[in-house]
Design an enzyme around this catalytic site. Structure first.
Site, PDB file in Angstrom:
ATOM      1  N   ASP A 198      -9.811  12.733  -2.574  1.00 36.76           N
ATOM      2  CA  ASP A 198      -9.432  11.931  -1.550  1.00 36.76           C
ATOM      3  C   ASP A 198     -10.216  10.385  -1.453  1.00 36.76           C
ATOM      4  O   ASP A 198     -11.381  10.796  -1.581  1.00 36.76           O
ATOM      5  CB  ASP A 198      -9.337  12.496  -0.002  1.00 36.76           C
ATOM      6  CG  ASP A 198      -8.598  11.612   0.983  1.00 36.76           C
ATOM      7  OD1 ASP A 198      -7.578  12.214   1.174  1.00 36.76           O
ATOM      8  OD2 ASP A 198      -9.083  10.801   1.636  1.00 36.76           O
ATOM      9  N   THR A 231       2.057  -5.409   1.204  1.00 40.87           N
ATOM     10  CA  THR A 231       3.484  -5.112   1.605  1.00 40.87           C
ATOM     11  C   THR A 231       4.095  -6.672   2.399  1.00 40.87           C
ATOM     12  O   THR A 231       3.154  -6.930   3.324  1.00 40.87           O
ATOM     13  CB  THR A 231       3.805  -3.896   2.192  1.00 40.87           C
ATOM     14  OG1 THR A 231       5.086  -3.998   2.828  1.00 40.87           O
ATOM     15  CG2 THR A 231       2.789  -3.732   3.387  1.00 40.87           C
ATOM     16  N   TYR A 249       2.360   0.937   9.711  1.00 41.95           N
ATOM     17  CA  TYR A 249       2.368   0.792   8.284  1.00 41.95           C
ATOM     18  C   TYR A 249       1.864  -0.516   7.827  1.00 41.95           C
ATOM     19  O   TYR A 249       0.871  -0.705   7.296  1.00 41.95           O
ATOM     20  CB  TYR A 249       3.523   1.543   7.768  1.00 41.95           C
ATOM     21  CG  TYR A 249       3.581   0.937   6.187  1.00 41.95           C
ATOM     22  CD1 TYR A 249       2.627   1.548   5.372  1.00 41.95           C
ATOM     23  CD2 TYR A 249       4.457   0.038   5.743  1.00 41.95           C
ATOM     24  CE1 TYR A 249       2.791   1.179   4.071  1.00 41.95           C
ATOM     25  CE2 TYR A 249       4.371  -0.234   4.368  1.00 41.95           C
ATOM     26  CZ  TYR A 249       3.579   0.256   3.481  1.00 41.95           C
ATOM     27  OH  TYR A 249       3.687  -0.089   2.003  1.00 41.95           O
ATOM     28  N   LYS A 269      -1.878  -1.952   6.599  1.00 41.06           N
ATOM     29  CA  LYS A 269      -2.015  -2.960   4.972  1.00 41.06           C
ATOM     30  C   LYS A 269      -2.767  -4.244   5.225  1.00 41.06           C
ATOM     31  O   LYS A 269      -3.677  -4.715   4.599  1.00 41.06           O
ATOM     32  CB  LYS A 269      -0.941  -3.016   4.458  1.00 41.06           C
ATOM     33  CG  LYS A 269      -0.046  -1.659   3.809  1.00 41.06           C
ATOM     34  CD  LYS A 269      -0.848  -1.290   2.491  1.00 41.06           C
ATOM     35  CE  LYS A 269      -0.262  -0.149   1.888  1.00 41.06           C
ATOM     36  NZ  LYS A 269      -0.791  -0.010   0.540  1.00 41.06           N
ATOM     37  N   HIS A 278      14.819   5.843   1.380  1.00 38.58           N
ATOM     38  CA  HIS A 278      15.080   4.498   0.665  1.00 38.58           C
ATOM     39  C   HIS A 278      16.379   4.429  -0.020  1.00 38.58           C
ATOM     40  O   HIS A 278      16.923   5.459  -0.470  1.00 38.58           O
ATOM     41  CB  HIS A 278      14.016   4.116  -0.384  1.00 38.58           C
ATOM     42  CG  HIS A 278      12.695   4.000  -0.028  1.00 38.58           C
ATOM     43  ND1 HIS A 278      11.796   4.752  -0.322  1.00 38.58           N
ATOM     44  CD2 HIS A 278      12.302   3.033   0.982  1.00 38.58           C
ATOM     45  CE1 HIS A 278      10.656   4.341   0.371  1.00 38.58           C
ATOM     46  NE2 HIS A 278      10.984   3.371   0.993  1.00 38.58           N
TER      47      HIS A 278
HETATM   48  N1  UDP Z   1      19.369   1.602   4.431  1.00 38.71           N
HETATM   49  C1  UDP Z   1      20.791   2.018   4.520  1.00 38.71           C
HETATM   50  N2  UDP Z   1      21.256   3.275   4.634  1.00 38.71           N
HETATM   51  C2  UDP Z   1      20.137   4.309   4.113  1.00 38.71           C
HETATM   52  C3  UDP Z   1      18.692   3.775   3.625  1.00 38.71           C
HETATM   53  C4  UDP Z   1      18.677   2.253   3.863  1.00 38.71           C
HETATM   54  O1  UDP Z   1      21.465   1.402   5.184  1.00 38.71           O
HETATM   55  O2  UDP Z   1      20.225   5.522   4.006  1.00 38.71           O
HETATM   56  C5  UDP Z   1      19.345   0.090   4.328  1.00 38.71           C
HETATM   57  C6  UDP Z   1      17.960  -0.289   5.264  1.00 38.71           C
HETATM   58  O3  UDP Z   1      18.562  -0.410   6.800  1.00 38.71           O
HETATM   59  C7  UDP Z   1      17.678  -1.458   4.946  1.00 38.71           C
HETATM   60  C8  UDP Z   1      18.008  -1.353   3.320  1.00 38.71           C
HETATM   61  O4  UDP Z   1      19.041  -0.302   3.333  1.00 38.71           O
HETATM   62  O5  UDP Z   1      18.379  -2.763   5.486  1.00 38.71           O
HETATM   63  C9  UDP Z   1      16.814  -0.918   2.394  1.00 38.71           C
HETATM   64  O6  UDP Z   1      16.351   0.016   3.164  1.00 38.71           O
HETATM   65  P1  UDP Z   1      15.105   0.769   2.422  1.00 38.71           P
HETATM   66  O7  UDP Z   1      14.775   2.103   3.388  1.00 38.71           O
HETATM   67  O8  UDP Z   1      15.340   1.128   1.017  1.00 38.71           O
HETATM   68  O9  UDP Z   1      13.864   0.172   2.374  1.00 38.71           O
HETATM   69  P2  UDP Z   1      13.227  -1.046   3.592  1.00 38.71           P
HETATM   70  O10 UDP Z   1      13.873  -2.399   3.520  1.00 38.71           O
HETATM   71  O11 UDP Z   1      12.995  -0.203   4.734  1.00 38.71           O
HETATM   72  O12 UDP Z   1      11.751  -1.202   3.025  1.00 38.71           O
END
Ligand code: UDP
Length: 333
Positions: free
Chosen positions: A51, A117, A141, A145, A191
């Site tokens: 870690d 990020t 989060y 960062k 995601h």
């Molecule tokens: N999103 C969605 N349905 C899902 C997962 C993500 O509509 O099941 C949308 C989310 O609201 C965002 C985009 O897809 O607008 C990308 O989301 P993700 O979680 O992949 O990445 P983030 O932008 O949150 O880092």
């Protein structure tokens, strides 16, 4: 040159290991395996299961393997989780990075490329995002960062031999084109692209579109999806360019956005599956649009992405998911 990849058993870190090896570099991985997969690390690469917060053990790894530079990926990266347990995130991500810097300082390692990020910007009021825009994270989060960015800046100012680049990632996506490694976040996957592909495989019933009433052309959120191999290329270029005293902060995205519906259409084309959807409410904390201006990185390093087409990005992710629908083998109980 021997390099250390922290988080090298994770999604992005494992792609870094693969690319560095292809370039003939000696790589050592440091990972606590809390999220990573042993199977993602090639057999001929040393994996130190440690870690980051174990400063002396990290210093020992740096010294034993004659490390001269560090790619630092190890971190927790779920926004929702960070809201529920901020101390965990600050301890793991922020204190973990400070511990790494202490270890590097102890043994005289002075080169670092850090995974930051676009979540450090919070909800900017203008697009595309440029580096000079204010950073006001809206979740722990992003703050965990941003705090590391500040620590790096101050540490570098006090240590002229030290040099670093912090790369502010947008939405990292895709997999190695040969399908050997990929994204495996188990049942916790949230995601968009992996979720779409899990539905295409029949492992989940449907995808929920988190809001279709955003002020965007088709009402769904727009994001900048950058292929993981292009992302790693940028890291390698940044590391090669580092000179004593450098303190670089660059956005890392392709510079334009795709909507959730456009990504859905791409996933349908690539997989040939229908992919059922339902419309749900907006997800808390989702800005309507996030995309990068990455000119600063391009000008400093000559970087440019090979993947700009969303179908091509989704295709590489599909190669991984269709051959590894259950992800990496689960450790036996
Ligand atoms: N999103 C969605 N349905 C899902 C997962 C993500 O509509 O099941 C949308 C989310 O609201 C965002 C985009 O897809 O607008 C990308 O989301 P993700 O979680 O992949 O990445 P983030 O932008 O949150 O880092």
């Amino acid at each position: 040159m021997n390099v250390l990849v922290t988080g090298g058993a994770g999604y992005i870190g494992s792609h870094c290991v693969k690319q560095l090896k292809m370039r003939g570099q000696n790589v050592v991985v440091l990972d606590n395996l809390s999220r990573g997969h042993k199977e993602a690390v090639p057999e001929d690469v040393i994996l130190e299961q440690i870690d980051l917060r174990q400063t002396d053990a990290v210093a020992d790894v740096l010294q034993r393997h004659h490390i001269s530079a560090v790619y630092h990926f190890a971190a927790l990266a779920y926004v929702g989780e960070s809201v529920g347990d901020p101390l965990w995130y600050y301890d793991n991500n922020t204190a973990g990075s400070i511990s790494l810097l202490r270890a590097m300082n102890q043994v005289g390692v002075h080169r670092l490329v850090f995974s930051s990020t676009c979540a450090t910007y919070g909800q900017p009021d203008r697009m595309p995002i440029v580096e000079e825009m204010p950073q006001h994270p809206i979740n722990p989060y992003g703050m965990s960062k941003l705090m590391v960015e500040h620590v790096l800046r101050d540490y570098a100012a006090a240590n002229p031999k030290f040099a670093f680049t912090a790369l502010r990632y947008f939405n990292v996506a895709g997999s190695a084109a040969d399908g050997t490694i990929g994204e495996d976040h188990g049942t916790g996957e949230t995601h968009l692209i992996p979720v779409l592909l899990l539905v295409a495989l029949g492992l989940r019933d449907k995808v929920t579109l988190f809001g279709t009433d955003y002020p965007t052309p088709d009402g769904t959120c727009v994001r900048d999806y950058i292929h993981v191999e292009d992302l790693i290329n940028a890291h390698v270029l940044c590391m090669a360019n580092l000179e004593n005293g450098d303190q670089n902060f660059y956005n890392l995205g392709i510079g334009n956005g795709y909507s959730v519906k456009e990504v859905l259409d791409a996933a349908r084309r690539v997989t040939g599956k229908n992919i059922p959807v339902e419309v749900g409410p907006r997800r808390e904390g989702d800005p309507a649009q996030l995309y990068a201006n990455a000119d600063k990185l391009r000008e400093a390093t000559g970087w440019s992405p090979n993947y700009t087409d969303i179908d091509a990005i989704v295709q590489t992710a599909w190669e991984w998911f269709k051959t590894n629908p259950q992800g990496y083998p689960r450790p036996r109980k």
